[in-house]
Design an enzyme around this catalytic site. Sequence first.
Site, PDB file in Angstrom:
ATOM      1  N   THR A  34      43.344  36.283   7.138  1.00 30.16           N
ATOM      2  CA  THR A  34      43.666  36.846   6.018  1.00 30.16           C
ATOM      3  C   THR A  34      42.408  38.389   6.112  1.00 30.16           C
ATOM      4  O   THR A  34      41.804  38.445   5.070  1.00 30.16           O
ATOM      5  CB  THR A  34      43.389  36.529   4.498  1.00 30.16           C
ATOM      6  OG1 THR A  34      42.779  36.174   4.196  1.00 30.16           O
ATOM      7  CG2 THR A  34      45.082  35.442   3.976  1.00 30.16           C
TER       8      THR A  34
ATOM      9  N   THR B 152      42.350  32.097   2.916  1.00 30.06           N
ATOM     10  CA  THR B 152      41.710  32.172   1.656  1.00 30.06           C
ATOM     11  C   THR B 152      42.270  33.464   0.815  1.00 30.06           C
ATOM     12  O   THR B 152      42.955  34.461   2.031  1.00 30.06           O
ATOM     13  CB  THR B 152      40.368  32.777   1.776  1.00 30.06           C
ATOM     14  OG1 THR B 152      39.719  31.780   1.665  1.00 30.06           O
ATOM     15  CG2 THR B 152      39.811  33.473  -0.075  1.00 30.06           C
TER      16      THR B 152
ATOM     17  N   GLU C 280      31.132  27.095   8.325  1.00 29.95           N
ATOM     18  CA  GLU C 280      31.007  27.211   9.729  1.00 29.95           C
ATOM     19  C   GLU C 280      29.663  26.970  10.238  1.00 29.95           C
ATOM     20  O   GLU C 280      28.241  26.859   9.529  1.00 29.95           O
ATOM     21  CB  GLU C 280      31.270  28.607  10.697  1.00 29.95           C
ATOM     22  CG  GLU C 280      33.106  28.950  10.213  1.00 29.95           C
ATOM     23  CD  GLU C 280      33.229  30.488  10.803  1.00 29.95           C
ATOM     24  OE1 GLU C 280      32.427  30.857  11.632  1.00 29.95           O
ATOM     25  OE2 GLU C 280      33.705  31.367   9.988  1.00 29.95           O
TER      26      GLU C 280
ATOM     27  N   GLY D 221      16.218  37.896   2.890  1.00 28.10           N
ATOM     28  CA  GLY D 221      16.370  38.088   4.933  1.00 28.10           C
ATOM     29  C   GLY D 221      17.116  39.533   4.843  1.00 28.10           C
ATOM     30  O   GLY D 221      17.040  40.503   4.178  1.00 28.10           O
TER      31      GLY D 221
ATOM     32  N   CYS E 287      33.584  35.799   5.917  1.00 24.87           N
ATOM     33  CA  CYS E 287      34.254  35.490   4.529  1.00 24.87           C
ATOM     34  C   CYS E 287      33.435  36.133   3.592  1.00 24.87           C
ATOM     35  O   CYS E 287      34.340  36.483   3.062  1.00 24.87           O
ATOM     36  CB  CYS E 287      34.384  33.827   4.616  1.00 24.87           C
ATOM     37  SG  CYS E 287      35.407  32.697   4.928  1.00 24.87           S
TER      38      CYS E 287
ATOM     39  N   LYS F 293      25.322  33.578  11.349  1.00 22.70           N
ATOM     40  CA  LYS F 293      24.603  32.431  10.568  1.00 22.70           C
ATOM     41  C   LYS F 293      24.560  31.214  12.128  1.00 22.70           C
ATOM     42  O   LYS F 293      24.996  31.303  13.626  1.00 22.70           O
ATOM     43  CB  LYS F 293      24.828  31.878  10.484  1.00 22.70           C
ATOM     44  CG  LYS F 293      26.846  30.905  10.451  1.00 22.70           C
ATOM     45  CD  LYS F 293      27.053  30.236   9.401  1.00 22.70           C
ATOM     46  CE  LYS F 293      26.592  29.167   8.721  1.00 22.70           C
ATOM     47  NZ  LYS F 293      27.419  28.540   7.240  1.00 22.70           N
TER      48      LYS F 293
HETATM   49  P1  NAD Z   1      40.368  32.799  12.429  1.00 26.72           P
HETATM   50  O1  NAD Z   1      41.046  33.479  13.188  1.00 26.72           O
HETATM   51  O2  NAD Z   1      39.328  31.529  13.353  1.00 26.72           O
HETATM   52  O3  NAD Z   1      42.173  31.594  12.760  1.00 26.72           O
HETATM   53  C1  NAD Z   1      43.321  31.617  12.590  1.00 26.72           C
HETATM   54  C2  NAD Z   1      44.248  31.319  13.238  1.00 26.72           C
HETATM   55  O4  NAD Z   1      45.872  31.462  13.376  1.00 26.72           O
HETATM   56  C3  NAD Z   1      43.995  31.957  14.990  1.00 26.72           C
HETATM   57  O5  NAD Z   1      43.860  31.495  15.679  1.00 26.72           O
HETATM   58  C4  NAD Z   1      45.331  32.561  14.767  1.00 26.72           C
HETATM   59  O6  NAD Z   1      45.941  32.761  16.606  1.00 26.72           O
HETATM   60  C5  NAD Z   1      46.317  31.376  14.282  1.00 26.72           C
HETATM   61  N1  NAD Z   1      48.161  32.356  13.697  1.00 26.72           N
HETATM   62  C6  NAD Z   1      47.985  33.210  13.046  1.00 26.72           C
HETATM   63  N2  NAD Z   1      49.525  33.457  12.432  1.00 26.72           N
HETATM   64  C7  NAD Z   1      49.655  32.971  13.300  1.00 26.72           C
HETATM   65  C8  NAD Z   1      51.375  32.184  13.570  1.00 26.72           C
HETATM   66  N3  NAD Z   1      52.250  33.007  12.424  1.00 26.72           N
HETATM   67  N4  NAD Z   1      51.478  30.843  13.662  1.00 26.72           N
HETATM   68  C9  NAD Z   1      50.334  29.838  14.443  1.00 26.72           C
HETATM   69  N5  NAD Z   1      49.362  30.112  13.958  1.00 26.72           N
HETATM   70  C10 NAD Z   1      48.779  31.542  13.861  1.00 26.72           C
HETATM   71  O7  NAD Z   1      41.078  32.295  11.134  1.00 26.72           O
HETATM   72  P2  NAD Z   1      39.655  31.176   9.556  1.00 26.72           P
HETATM   73  O8  NAD Z   1      38.136  31.621   9.689  1.00 26.72           O
HETATM   74  O9  NAD Z   1      40.149  29.853  10.432  1.00 26.72           O
HETATM   75  O10 NAD Z   1      39.984  31.375   8.463  1.00 26.72           O
HETATM   76  C11 NAD Z   1      41.693  31.391   8.339  1.00 26.72           C
HETATM   77  C12 NAD Z   1      41.097  31.487   6.795  1.00 26.72           C
HETATM   78  O11 NAD Z   1      40.340  30.409   6.344  1.00 26.72           O
HETATM   79  C13 NAD Z   1      41.270  33.011   5.943  1.00 26.72           C
HETATM   80  O12 NAD Z   1      41.869  32.820   4.916  1.00 26.72           O
HETATM   81  C14 NAD Z   1      39.524  32.026   5.860  1.00 26.72           C
HETATM   82  O13 NAD Z   1      39.391  33.635   5.039  1.00 26.72           O
HETATM   83  C15 NAD Z   1      39.892  31.370   5.314  1.00 26.72           C
HETATM   84  N6  NAD Z   1      38.207  30.156   5.402  1.00 26.72           N
HETATM   85  C16 NAD Z   1      37.624  30.714   6.299  1.00 26.72           C
HETATM   86  C17 NAD Z   1      37.004  29.813   6.736  1.00 26.72           C
HETATM   87  C18 NAD Z   1      35.475  29.948   7.907  1.00 26.72           C
HETATM   88  O14 NAD Z   1      34.014  29.702   7.793  1.00 26.72           O
HETATM   89  N7  NAD Z   1      36.438  30.897   8.628  1.00 26.72           N
HETATM   90  C19 NAD Z   1      35.981  29.160   5.099  1.00 26.72           C
HETATM   91  C20 NAD Z   1      36.788  28.875   4.198  1.00 26.72           C
HETATM   92  C21 NAD Z   1      38.576  29.238   4.259  1.00 26.72           C
END
Ligand code: NAD
Length: 436
Positions: free
Chosen positions: A86, A121, A156, A257, A264, A324
Site C-alpha cells: 500500500t 496497512t 523487519e 540519530g 512503513c 535499519k
Molecule cells: P512487499 O512489497 O514486500 O510485499 C507485497 C507483495 O505482494 C509483493 O511481493 C507483491 O508482488 C505481492 N502482490 C501484489 N499484488 C499481488 C496480487 N494481486 N497477487 C499476489 N501477490 C501480489 O510489502 P510488505 O513490506 O510486505 O508490506 C505489505 C503491507 O503490510 C503494506 O501495507 C505495509 O504497509 C504493511 N506492513 C509492512 C510491514 C513491514 O515491516 N514491511 C509491517 C507491518 C505492516
Amino acid sequence: MNITVIGGGYVGLVSGACFAHLGHKVLIVEKVKEKLELLKEGKSPIYEPGLDELLREGLDRELLNFTDSLEEGTEFSEVLFICVGTPSLPDGSPDLSQVDEVVRNVARHMDSYKVFVEKSTVPVHTHERVKGIVRRYLKDKSLEFDVVSNPEFLREGAAVEDFINPDRIVVGVSSERAKGIMEEIYKPLVEKGAPLFITDPASAEIIKHAANSFLAMKISFINMVADLCEATGANVDSVADGIGFDKRIGREFLNAGIGWGGSCFPKDLKAFVRIAKDFSVDFSLLEEVERINERRIDVLMKKLKDALWTLRAKRIAVWGLSFKPNTDDIRDAPSLKVVQRLLKEGAIISAYDPKATENFKRVFVEGQDLGYVEDKYEAVRNAEALLVLTEWEEFKKADLSRIKELMEIPVVVDGRNIYDPNTMKNLGFEYYSIGR
Ligand code: NAD
C-alpha cells in the site's frame, strides 16, 4: 486450519511461514514469477533472520505451498489474509489499487463464505470499501462474507520473533463468525500468553497508523533533544536513559540519530496526516514530526562538511545502506538521501552493507564516483571520512584500530551513535556523533 495469504513480501512471507509453523496449512499467493520460483525451492527472496529455516520447515511438513493463482488461493481457504503493498501516492494517501485488485478477483471467484483479512496497512474505513467491492463483484449475491482488520506490527529484522511472540494481536471484527475464525487461527499464540485484543474494524485500522505515528514521533522528539544537548553540552544518551527509566516513557525508540525511514513509518505517517485532513482534524503535530525527520540528513551533512570543508573529490566510506539493521530493505532509507547528496557534492563513495547492497545497486548504479565493496574494512581504505548510517552489529564490533590504520584521514561521522566518544578520541579519531 487452511489459510490463504495473498502477497509474498515481508509481511506475507513471515505471516504465512509463521502460520505454518503454528500448524496451519498455508497457501501463499504471489504474483511475481521470480519470487515464486525461489519460494518453491524453500529460498526467501528477502533477507529476514530465521525466515529461510521456517520456509523449509513449512515445505518439509507439507504445511506451506505457493501459487500465482488467486483463484486457487480463493478455493483453498475460507480466510484470506491480504498482505499486498500500500505505497504512498503523491498526496500522501496510500495507493490501495493492489488491495482493490485482490478483493475484486477473490469476489469474482468465490462460491462460499469468506473472511477478508486486512493485514496490509490501510486507512480507517477501508473495511467498508472492501465490503462494497465484494458486494459489487460477487456473482452470487446471496453469499456471505466478513471483513476483518488485523494490522501487523512486526519489525523487519526481527519479524519472525515478533510474529511468534507479539506484544499484542489486534483484531477488528464485527461478526461473531469471523471472530471465532480469528480466535482459532491465533489460538496457539494466545495459549502461549499473547494478548488478543478484539475491537471494531475502524479502531483496528486506526490503531496501526496511530502506533507507527507515535513511534516516529518518539524518534523525532529525541532527535530534537539531541540538537538541544549538542547546543548545551549535555549528552543525549544520558538524557534518553534518564527519561527512559520512567515506565510512562520507556527507553525504546529514544535513540538519537539520522532519523527514521523504511517501508512503513514514512508512508504511514503521511497516510495518517492525510486521513486527519480528510476528516477535517488538525493533526499538524505529525507534520512537524515529519519535518524534523527530514532535517536529520541536513544535520549529518553539516557535520561532515564542517569536518571536511568541501566534499568535492573527497573519498567517503559509507557503512550501512539498509534503513535499519538485520534487513536488506532500503525503502525510504536515510542512506538513499545521503548518497544522493554526497554524489551531488562531488564526493567519491565506497559503500558497504552486510545485506542491502544488491537492492541499493538497483537505485544507484555502480559508477566512477560510487563503488560497492564486500568488506567493511575495504570501504575505509584510504578514506577521508567514514559515515555510519545503520547500526549493524558488525559495525559495533569492528576493529577500530584497524580502521584508524586504513583511513587516510580518521574522520568518523556516526549517524547512529554506535561508538563511545572517549574511546574514539583516545584512538585518535576525529569523531562526530549525534547529540553528545
Ligand atoms: P512487499 O512489497 O514486500 O510485499 C507485497 C507483495 O505482494 C509483493 O511481493 C507483491 O508482488 C505481492 N502482490 C501484489 N499484488 C499481488 C496480487 N494481486 N497477487 C499476489 N501477490 C501480489 O510489502 P510488505 O513490506 O510486505 O508490506 C505489505 C503491507 O503490510 C503494506 O501495507 C505495509 O504497509 C504493511 N506492513 C509492512 C510491514 C513491514 O515491516 N514491511 C509491517 C507491518 C505492516
